[in-house]
Write an enzyme that holds these catalytic residues in place. Sequence first.
Site, PDB file in Angstrom:
ATOM      1  N   ALA A 106       0.873  -1.174   0.000  1.00  0.00           N
ATOM      2  CA  ALA A 106       0.000   0.000   0.000  1.00  0.00           C
ATOM      3  C   ALA A 106       0.909   1.222   0.000  1.00  0.00           C
ATOM      4  O   ALA A 106       2.057   1.161   0.452  1.00  0.00           O
ATOM      5  CB  ALA A 106      -0.881  -0.026   1.236  1.00  0.00           C
ATOM      6  N   GLY A 138       0.561  -5.015   0.860  1.00  0.00           N
ATOM      7  CA  GLY A 138      -0.653  -5.014   0.036  1.00  0.00           C
ATOM      8  C   GLY A 138      -0.418  -5.630  -1.337  1.00  0.00           C
ATOM      9  O   GLY A 138      -1.361  -6.114  -1.967  1.00  0.00           O
ATOM     10  N   GLU A 179      -0.878  -9.220  -0.833  1.00  0.00           N
ATOM     11  CA  GLU A 179      -2.318  -9.445  -0.618  1.00  0.00           C
ATOM     12  C   GLU A 179      -3.069  -9.406  -1.957  1.00  0.00           C
ATOM     13  O   GLU A 179      -3.994 -10.182  -2.187  1.00  0.00           O
ATOM     14  CB  GLU A 179      -2.871  -8.384   0.342  1.00  0.00           C
ATOM     15  CG  GLU A 179      -2.311  -8.544   1.754  1.00  0.00           C
ATOM     16  CD  GLU A 179      -2.772  -7.432   2.674  1.00  0.00           C
ATOM     17  OE1 GLU A 179      -2.270  -6.293   2.521  1.00  0.00           O
ATOM     18  OE2 GLU A 179      -3.626  -7.681   3.533  1.00  0.00           O
ATOM     19  N   GLU A 183       4.336  -5.457   7.145  1.00  0.00           N
ATOM     20  CA  GLU A 183       3.561  -4.417   7.839  1.00  0.00           C
ATOM     21  C   GLU A 183       4.039  -4.179   9.268  1.00  0.00           C
ATOM     22  O   GLU A 183       4.058  -3.038   9.735  1.00  0.00           O
ATOM     23  CB  GLU A 183       2.061  -4.797   7.871  1.00  0.00           C
ATOM     24  CG  GLU A 183       1.339  -4.667   6.546  1.00  0.00           C
ATOM     25  CD  GLU A 183       1.473  -5.897   5.660  1.00  0.00           C
ATOM     26  OE1 GLU A 183       2.221  -6.837   6.010  1.00  0.00           O
ATOM     27  OE2 GLU A 183       0.828  -5.928   4.597  1.00  0.00           O
TER      28      GLU A 183
HETATM   29  N1  DAK Z   1       4.632   3.076  -0.682  1.00  0.00           N
HETATM   30  C1  DAK Z   1       5.052   4.232  -1.245  1.00  0.00           C
HETATM   31  N2  DAK Z   1       6.229   4.360  -1.904  1.00  0.00           N
HETATM   32  C2  DAK Z   1       7.019   3.281  -1.989  1.00  0.00           C
HETATM   33  C3  DAK Z   1       6.647   2.038  -1.423  1.00  0.00           C
HETATM   34  C4  DAK Z   1       5.388   1.940  -0.748  1.00  0.00           C
HETATM   35  N3  DAK Z   1       4.919   0.794  -0.219  1.00  0.00           N
HETATM   36  N4  DAK Z   1       7.642   1.158  -1.658  1.00  0.00           N
HETATM   37  C5  DAK Z   1       8.596   1.831  -2.359  1.00  0.00           C
HETATM   38  N5  DAK Z   1       8.222   3.118  -2.550  1.00  0.00           N
HETATM   39  C6  DAK Z   1       8.955   4.179  -3.245  1.00  0.00           C
HETATM   40  C7  DAK Z   1      10.192   4.606  -2.433  1.00  0.00           C
HETATM   41  O1  DAK Z   1       9.821   5.524  -1.414  1.00  0.00           O
HETATM   42  C8  DAK Z   1      11.044   5.219  -3.523  1.00  0.00           C
HETATM   43  O2  DAK Z   1      10.558   6.523  -3.808  1.00  0.00           O
HETATM   44  P1  DAK Z   1      11.594   7.754  -4.037  1.00  0.00           P
HETATM   45  O3  DAK Z   1      12.411   7.835  -2.812  1.00  0.00           O
HETATM   46  O4  DAK Z   1      12.373   7.348  -5.260  1.00  0.00           O
HETATM   47  O5  DAK Z   1      10.667   8.936  -4.255  1.00  0.00           O
HETATM   48  C9  DAK Z   1      10.745   4.351  -4.736  1.00  0.00           C
HETATM   49  O6  DAK Z   1       9.504   3.696  -4.447  1.00  0.00           O
HETATM   50  C10 DAK Z   1      11.801   3.287  -4.983  1.00  0.00           C
HETATM   51  O7  DAK Z   1      11.971   2.556  -3.782  1.00  0.00           O
HETATM   52  P2  DAK Z   1      13.418   2.301  -3.099  1.00  0.00           P
HETATM   53  O8  DAK Z   1      14.360   3.386  -3.467  1.00  0.00           O
HETATM   54  O9  DAK Z   1      13.178   2.045  -1.668  1.00  0.00           O
HETATM   55  O10 DAK Z   1      13.836   0.971  -3.868  1.00  0.00           O
HETATM   56  P3  DAK Z   1      14.836  -0.150  -3.342  1.00  0.00           P
HETATM   57  O11 DAK Z   1      15.059  -1.058  -4.502  1.00  0.00           O
HETATM   58  O12 DAK Z   1      16.020   0.434  -2.646  1.00  0.00           O
HETATM   59  O13 DAK Z   1      13.999  -0.939  -2.224  1.00  0.00           O
HETATM   60  C11 DAK Z   1      12.035  -2.074  -1.350  1.00  0.00           C
HETATM   61  C12 DAK Z   1      12.891  -1.698  -2.613  1.00  0.00           C
HETATM   62  C13 DAK Z   1      10.772  -2.753  -1.864  1.00  0.00           C
HETATM   63  C14 DAK Z   1      12.835  -3.088  -0.511  1.00  0.00           C
HETATM   64  C15 DAK Z   1      11.756  -0.807  -0.532  1.00  0.00           C
HETATM   65  O14 DAK Z   1      11.210   0.171  -1.419  1.00  0.00           O
HETATM   66  C16 DAK Z   1      10.754  -1.033   0.556  1.00  0.00           C
HETATM   67  O15 DAK Z   1      11.081  -1.594   1.590  1.00  0.00           O
HETATM   68  N6  DAK Z   1       9.508  -0.557   0.332  1.00  0.00           N
HETATM   69  C17 DAK Z   1       8.473  -0.639   1.335  1.00  0.00           C
HETATM   70  C18 DAK Z   1       7.938  -2.049   1.376  1.00  0.00           C
HETATM   71  C19 DAK Z   1       6.856  -2.177   2.405  1.00  0.00           C
HETATM   72  O16 DAK Z   1       7.077  -1.967   3.604  1.00  0.00           O
HETATM   73  N7  DAK Z   1       5.683  -2.563   1.927  1.00  0.00           N
HETATM   74  C20 DAK Z   1       4.554  -2.738   2.782  1.00  0.00           C
HETATM   75  C21 DAK Z   1       3.818  -1.471   2.839  1.00  0.00           C
HETATM   76  S1  DAK Z   1       2.594  -1.538   4.108  1.00  0.00           S
HETATM   77  C22 DAK Z   1      -4.448  -1.159   5.775  1.00  0.00           C
HETATM   78  C23 DAK Z   1      -4.422  -1.259   4.440  1.00  0.00           C
HETATM   79  C24 DAK Z   1      -3.326  -1.760   3.843  1.00  0.00           C
HETATM   80  C25 DAK Z   1      -2.217  -2.110   4.548  1.00  0.00           C
HETATM   81  C26 DAK Z   1      -2.249  -1.995   5.913  1.00  0.00           C
HETATM   82  C27 DAK Z   1      -3.349  -1.528   6.540  1.00  0.00           C
HETATM   83  N8  DAK Z   1      -5.598  -0.647   6.398  1.00  0.00           N
HETATM   84  C28 DAK Z   1      -6.130   0.534   5.867  1.00  0.00           C
HETATM   85  C29 DAK Z   1      -6.133  -1.194   7.609  1.00  0.00           C
HETATM   86  C30 DAK Z   1      -1.083  -2.535   3.858  1.00  0.00           C
HETATM   87  C31 DAK Z   1       0.099  -2.045   4.226  1.00  0.00           C
HETATM   88  C32 DAK Z   1       1.270  -2.198   3.401  1.00  0.00           C
HETATM   89  O17 DAK Z   1       1.247  -2.695   2.294  1.00  0.00           O
END
Ligand code: DAK
Length: 258
Positions: free
Chosen positions: A65, A110, A113, A133
Site C-alpha cells: 500500500a 498489500g 495481498e 507491515e
Molecule cells: N509506498 C510508497 N512508496 C514506496 C513504497 C510503498 N509501499 N515502496 C517503495 N516506494 C517508493 C520509495 O519511497 C522510492 O521513492 P523515491 O524515494 O524514489 O521517491 C521508490 O519507491 C523506490 O523505492 P526504493 O528506493 O526504496 O527501492 P529499493 O530497490 O532500494 O527498495 C524495497 C525496494 C521494496 C525493498 C523498498 O522500497 C521497501 O522496503 N519498500 C516498502 C515495502 C513495504 O514496507 N511494503 C509494505 C507497505 S505496508 C491497511 C491497508 C493496507 C495495509 C495496511 C493496513 N488498512 C487501511 C487497515 C497494507 C500495508 C502495506 O502494504
Amino acid sequence: MTYNILQPVTENGIAIVTISRPQALNALNTAFFEEMNHLIASLAADNSIRAMILTGAGKAFVAGADIAEMVHKSAEEGSDFGRLGQRTFDALGNLPFPVIAAINGFALGGGLELAMACDFRIASSKAKFGQPEVNLGLITGYAGSQRLPRLVGLADALYLLTTAEIIGADDALRIGLVQKVCEPEMLMEETLRLARQITAKGPQAVRKIKMVTRQGLNSSFGEGSELEAVHFGSLFGPGSEGEEGMKAFLEKRTPQWN
Ligand code: DAK
C-alpha cells in the site's frame, strides 16, 4: 474512464493488465483502487474475456500500500482505505474467469495481498515476497491475515506475518504461495501459455468450476457438494457445452465451444 496507472490490453480473450507506477514501485493508492474497480466491472460484463493476467511494470509487482498516502490517515480513514482495498480484492477474486498474477518482482504487503486475491501465482525467479507491515507498526489491511493461512497453512503464514521476513521465489514455491517459478524473461510467455491452456477449455465449465470451488470454500462440505451437483447438471442437455464436449470426444474431434 482514462486509465493512468493500469494498462489493460486484451488478446484472444485474455485480459493482460499491467500496474504501471514504477517510480513508486507500483504502490497501491486511492487512484489505483478507483481504476481497478472500474476495470473489474467492465471485464466482468464482457463475456468474451476468458482469463486475466495481472503483472507489474519495472522491478516490482507491487511494493505494498502507498505508505506516503497512508501516513496522513486517521484511524477512520485507515479503516475506510482498508475496506476499499478489501472490496476491490474480493471483486478481483470473484471475477467469473481465472485471474493469474504474474509476479515480476517485489510483492510486499498489500502487493502480496493483491497477488493472493488472484486465483494463482506464477513468479519470476527474481520475485520477492513478504508481509512487512509489522516493520511499520501495522498489520495487513487487505485480508492478508485471512488469505495467507488458507494458502500456506497457519505456521508459515504466522512466520511471514510476525517476522516480516522477505522470501525468494523458491521458498514461495516450497510453501505453496506460488504455483510455478520461471526465469524473468520467460515470465509472460509462461503465464500466457497457462492462460491459453485455460481458454482452450469449455468456457462455461471453467467459469462454473471456479465459482463452485471458491464458493465451496466458504460453505460446508455438503453445501459445496450440492452446489457442484447443481452446476454439473447445468452443463448437460441439448445445445449445452457438456454435450458438445462429450460428442467431440466420441467423434474424435476438437470441440467447438460457443
Ligand atoms: N509506498 C510508497 N512508496 C514506496 C513504497 C510503498 N509501499 N515502496 C517503495 N516506494 C517508493 C520509495 O519511497 C522510492 O521513492 P523515491 O524515494 O524514489 O521517491 C521508490 O519507491 C523506490 O523505492 P526504493 O528506493 O526504496 O527501492 P529499493 O530497490 O532500494 O527498495 C524495497 C525496494 C521494496 C525493498 C523498498 O522500497 C521497501 O522496503 N519498500 C516498502 C515495502 C513495504 O514496507 N511494503 C509494505 C507497505 S505496508 C491497511 C491497508 C493496507 C495495509 C495496511 C493496513 N488498512 C487501511 C487497515 C497494507 C500495508 C502495506 O502494504
